[in-house]
Design a protein around this motif. Structure first.
Motif, PDB file in Angstrom:
ATOM      1  N   ASP A 170       1.012  -1.473  -0.197  1.00 13.01           N
ATOM      2  CA  ASP A 170      -0.164  -0.178   0.386  1.00 13.01           C
ATOM      3  C   ASP A 170       0.838   1.480   0.146  1.00 13.01           C
ATOM      4  OD1 ASP A 170      -2.513  -1.681  -0.097  1.00 13.01           O
ATOM      5  OD2 ASP A 170      -2.261  -1.309   2.208  1.00 13.01           O
ATOM      6  N   PRO A 171       0.121   2.276  -0.603  1.00 14.05           N
ATOM      7  CA  PRO A 171       0.563   3.851  -0.174  1.00 14.05           C
ATOM      8  C   PRO A 171       1.573   4.345   1.066  1.00 14.05           C
ATOM      9  CG  PRO A 171      -1.390   3.997  -1.053  1.00 14.05           C
ATOM     10  CD  PRO A 171      -0.923   2.918  -1.544  1.00 14.05           C
ATOM     11  N   ILE A 172       2.402   5.393   1.165  1.00 12.88           N
ATOM     12  CA  ILE A 172       2.316   5.665   2.874  1.00 12.88           C
ATOM     13  C   ILE A 172       1.388   6.062   2.914  1.00 12.88           C
ATOM     14  CG2 ILE A 172       3.936   6.828   4.016  1.00 12.88           C
ATOM     15  CD1 ILE A 172       5.342   4.801   2.565  1.00 12.88           C
ATOM     16  N   GLY A 173       0.089   6.713   2.483  1.00 15.48           N
ATOM     17  CA  GLY A 173      -0.754   8.263   2.964  1.00 15.48           C
ATOM     18  C   GLY A 173      -0.439   8.849   4.013  1.00 15.48           C
ATOM     19  N   THR A 174      -1.028   8.787   4.933  1.00 16.17           N
ATOM     20  CA  THR A 174      -0.429  10.022   5.648  1.00 16.17           C
ATOM     21  C   THR A 174       0.461  10.085   6.445  1.00 16.17           C
ATOM     22  OG1 THR A 174      -2.233   8.595   7.176  1.00 16.17           O
ATOM     23  CG2 THR A 174      -3.200  10.220   5.885  1.00 16.17           C
ATOM     24  N   GLY A 175       1.592   8.521   6.620  1.00 19.70           N
ATOM     25  CA  GLY A 175       2.376   8.594   7.149  1.00 19.70           C
ATOM     26  C   GLY A 175       3.522   9.313   6.808  1.00 19.70           C
ATOM     27  N   CYS A 176       3.632   9.808   5.313  1.00 21.95           N
ATOM     28  CA  CYS A 176       4.229  10.483   5.107  1.00 21.95           C
ATOM     29  C   CYS A 176       4.437  11.774   6.301  1.00 21.95           C
ATOM     30  CB  CYS A 176       3.721  11.527   3.785  1.00 21.95           C
ATOM     31  SG  CYS A 176       4.663  12.844   2.459  1.00 21.95           S
ATOM     32  N   ASN A 177       6.507  11.916   5.922  1.00 17.04           N
ATOM     33  CA  ASN A 177       6.684  13.040   6.871  1.00 17.04           C
ATOM     34  C   ASN A 177       6.392  13.080   8.279  1.00 17.04           C
ATOM     35  OD1 ASN A 177       7.218  14.551   4.752  1.00 17.04           O
ATOM     36  ND2 ASN A 177       5.918  15.625   4.670  1.00 17.04           N
ATOM     37  N   GLN A 178       6.241  11.655   9.110  1.00 13.62           N
ATOM     38  CA  GLN A 178       6.458  11.457  10.490  1.00 13.62           C
ATOM     39  C   GLN A 178       7.532  10.924  10.978  1.00 13.62           C
ATOM     40  OE1 GLN A 178       3.173  12.607  12.054  1.00 13.62           O
ATOM     41  NE2 GLN A 178       2.877  12.773   9.934  1.00 13.62           N
ATOM     42  N   ASP A 179       7.343  10.652  12.334  1.00 14.88           N
ATOM     43  CA  ASP A 179       8.725   9.920  12.583  1.00 14.88           C
ATOM     44  C   ASP A 179       8.964   9.465  12.540  1.00 14.88           C
ATOM     45  OD1 ASP A 179       8.989  13.019  13.951  1.00 14.88           O
ATOM     46  OD2 ASP A 179       8.083  11.410  15.700  1.00 14.88           O
ATOM     47  N   SER A 180       7.499   7.631  12.298  1.00  9.95           N
ATOM     48  CA  SER A 180       7.484   6.535  11.411  1.00  9.95           C
ATOM     49  C   SER A 180       6.486   5.854  11.108  1.00  9.95           C
ATOM     50  CB  SER A 180       8.333   5.622  12.878  1.00  9.95           C
ATOM     51  OG  SER A 180       6.714   5.871  14.016  1.00  9.95           O
ATOM     52  N   THR A 181       5.971   5.114  10.513  1.00 13.81           N
ATOM     53  CA  THR A 181       5.005   4.747   9.734  1.00 13.81           C
ATOM     54  C   THR A 181       5.351   3.199   9.248  1.00 13.81           C
ATOM     55  OG1 THR A 181       3.129   5.190   7.815  1.00 13.81           O
ATOM     56  CG2 THR A 181       5.270   5.488   6.972  1.00 13.81           C
ATOM     57  N   GLU A 182       4.318   2.580   8.885  1.00 16.99           N
ATOM     58  CA  GLU A 182       4.010   1.529   8.307  1.00 16.99           C
ATOM     59  C   GLU A 182       3.297   1.302   7.338  1.00 16.99           C
ATOM     60  OE1 GLU A 182       4.714  -3.583  10.102  1.00 16.99           O
ATOM     61  OE2 GLU A 182       3.804  -1.725  11.494  1.00 16.99           O
ATOM     62  N   ALA A 183       4.495   0.495   5.858  1.00 14.21           N
ATOM     63  CA  ALA A 183       3.702   0.566   5.015  1.00 14.21           C
ATOM     64  C   ALA A 183       3.371  -0.982   4.725  1.00 14.21           C
ATOM     65  CB  ALA A 183       4.555   0.873   3.758  1.00 14.21           C
ATOM     66  N   PHE A 184       2.302  -1.904   4.858  1.00 15.70           N
ATOM     67  CA  PHE A 184       1.281  -3.156   4.280  1.00 15.70           C
ATOM     68  C   PHE A 184       1.294  -3.730   3.389  1.00 15.70           C
ATOM     69  CE2 PHE A 184       0.363  -1.404   9.057  1.00 15.70           C
ATOM     70  CZ  PHE A 184       0.826  -2.284   9.544  1.00 15.70           C
ATOM     71  N   GLY A 185       1.355  -5.193   3.025  1.00 12.63           N
ATOM     72  CA  GLY A 185       1.476  -4.945   1.596  1.00 12.63           C
ATOM     73  C   GLY A 185       0.966  -6.737   1.941  1.00 12.63           C
TER      74      GLY A 185
END
Length: 193
Positions: A170-185
């Motif tokens: 999946d795209p990064i979406g709202t996780g963009c520019n954050q301290d951390s995020t998780e992209a799921f597949g």
């Protein structure tokens, strides 16, 4: 004197009986024909099915990709279950890798990866993916990322066998520019052998 020599002879005979010979000691760690055949026979197929079996992966980014791009530390996590062949499931977390990522292009177009899978059977399989390619797949207004990987088992069960993997992230979406995020597949297929 005769009594001592008799005792020494008895002790030597006992030691000879208890201690393995050089050839039998070496044989204890030598793979038998059976174990060699098992390594050759090790195969695993993991598919996401319409029946509800989900093979999932994710990349945990710290920090998250940014609009303009920045260096990220990405940890690859894998969860397969209901697989067929020699093993049915694995749960894996890779050591972090580092690259420059933007929110629109969170993954390298070409890369390599080494992963050690630990299976429910107790087997471990180290795979060197020497060709990992990333492409875009559009669906509606969303662009997802298709990771296709080809490699070889370089250690453990299935040694020398070919490995293929195909996952849609999946795209990064709202996780963009954050301290951390998780992209799921979702992994359409993973196959050893």
């Amino acid at each position: 004197m005769r009594r001592i020599s008799t005792a020494l002879a008895a002790l030597a005979a006992t030691a000879t009986a208890l201690l393995p010979t050089a050839s039998t000691a070496a044989d204890t760690h030598r793979p038998t024909a059976g174990t060699a055949a098992q390594a050759l026979d090790f195969t695993v197929t993991c598919l996401t099915t319409l029946g509800g079996v989900q093979q999932t992966e994710s990349w945990l980014f710290r920090p998250a990709p940014s609009t303009l791009g920045r260096s990220v530390s990405a940890t690859h996590r894998t969860s397969y279950r209901g697989c067929s062949g020699s093993a049915s499931s694995t749960l894996n977390q890779n050591t972090p890798a580092t690259w420059i990522a933007t929110c629109a292009e969170p993954f390298p177009v070409f890369s390599t990866e080494t992963v050690t899978y630990t299976w429910d059977t107790g087997d471990t399989t180290t795979v060197t993916f020497d060709r990992v390619t990333m492409t875009h797949e559009a669906g509606g207004n969303v662009i997802r990322y298709r990771m296709n990987s080809k490699g070889t088992v370089t250690a453990g069960s299935g040694l020398g066998k070919a490995v293929t993997r195909s996952t849609l992230f999946d795209p990064i979406g709202t996780g963009c520019n954050q301290d951390s995020t998780e992209a799921f597949g979702t992994t359409d297929q993973f196959r050893i052998g």
